[in-house]
Write a protein that holds these residues in place. Structure first.
Motif, PDB file in Angstrom:
ATOM      1  N   ILE A  91       0.834  -1.200   0.000  1.00 27.77           N
ATOM      2  CA  ILE A  91       0.000   0.000   0.000  1.00 27.77           C
ATOM      3  C   ILE A  91       0.875   1.260   0.000  1.00 27.77           C
ATOM      4  CG2 ILE A  91      -1.634   1.350   1.385  1.00 27.77           C
ATOM      5  CD1 ILE A  91      -2.944  -1.331   2.159  1.00 27.77           C
ATOM      6  N   ALA A  92       1.942   1.260   0.780  1.00 29.84           N
ATOM      7  CA  ALA A  92       2.845   2.415   0.812  1.00 29.84           C
ATOM      8  C   ALA A  92       3.517   2.605  -0.548  1.00 29.84           C
ATOM      9  CB  ALA A  92       3.898   2.230   1.903  1.00 29.84           C
ATOM     10  N   THR A 133       4.014   5.672  -5.531  1.00 29.06           N
ATOM     11  CA  THR A 133       3.979   5.645  -6.994  1.00 29.06           C
ATOM     12  C   THR A 133       2.897   6.569  -7.535  1.00 29.06           C
ATOM     13  OG1 THR A 133       4.771   3.361  -6.979  1.00 29.06           O
ATOM     14  CG2 THR A 133       3.752   4.141  -9.018  1.00 29.06           C
ATOM     15  N   ALA A 134       1.729   6.569  -6.921  1.00 28.19           N
ATOM     16  CA  ALA A 134       0.639   7.451  -7.363  1.00 28.19           C
ATOM     17  C   ALA A 134       1.014   8.916  -7.181  1.00 28.19           C
ATOM     18  CB  ALA A 134      -0.636   7.124  -6.594  1.00 28.19           C
ATOM     19  N   ASN A 185       2.747  14.197 -14.124  1.00 31.25           N
ATOM     20  CA  ASN A 185       1.685  14.658 -15.024  1.00 31.25           C
ATOM     21  C   ASN A 185       1.436  16.148 -14.877  1.00 31.25           C
ATOM     22  OD1 ASN A 185       1.239  12.192 -16.227  1.00 31.25           O
ATOM     23  ND2 ASN A 185      -0.340  11.601 -14.776  1.00 31.25           N
ATOM     24  N   LYS A 186       1.530  16.668 -13.674  1.00 29.13           N
ATOM     25  CA  LYS A 186       1.339  18.099 -13.444  1.00 29.13           C
ATOM     26  C   LYS A 186       2.429  18.894 -14.162  1.00 29.13           C
ATOM     27  CE  LYS A 186       0.926  21.498  -9.793  1.00 29.13           C
ATOM     28  NZ  LYS A 186       1.136  21.775  -8.384  1.00 29.13           N
ATOM     29  N   GLN A 187       3.660  18.428 -14.110  1.00 27.04           N
ATOM     30  CA  GLN A 187       4.755  19.111 -14.793  1.00 27.04           C
ATOM     31  C   GLN A 187       4.562  19.055 -16.300  1.00 27.04           C
ATOM     32  OE1 GLN A 187       8.323  17.272 -13.336  1.00 27.04           O
ATOM     33  NE2 GLN A 187       8.230  18.330 -11.375  1.00 27.04           N
TER      34      GLN A 187
END
Length: 79
Positions: free
Chosen positions: A11-12, A17-18, A25-27
């Motif tokens: 989960i960590a 990764t997310a 994606n923002k960049q």
């Protein structure tokens, strides 16, 4: 107990990764906006006009809308 530790580790890893993927994606979006602004500036600049480049002589009036909200009409494209 080992299954719980393994589950928490998975989960960590997914969360990290997310978060990394979101940041990448923002960049890319910022880069695409800058690229689009540069292309529009070049289309308005020297050489042939954006009307000549983007509006075919089709018998219809062509109106270009740029990403900054400005409009450019190309009435001379009537034929």
């Amino acid at each position: 107990m080992k299954k719980k530790i393994l589950g928490v580790a998975i989960i960590a890893t997914l969360a990290i990764t997310a978060g990394w993927n979101y940041q990448q994606n923002k960049q890319n979006t910022d880069f695409l906006d800058l690229t689009l602004a540069n292309v529009e500036a070049l289309a308005r600049g020297e050489g042939s006009s954006a009307c000549e480049t983007l509006c075919p002589k089709s018998g219809y009036m062509c109106i270009l809308r740029y990403s900054d909200g400005t409009l450019e009409s190309c009435p001379d494209r009537w034929s």
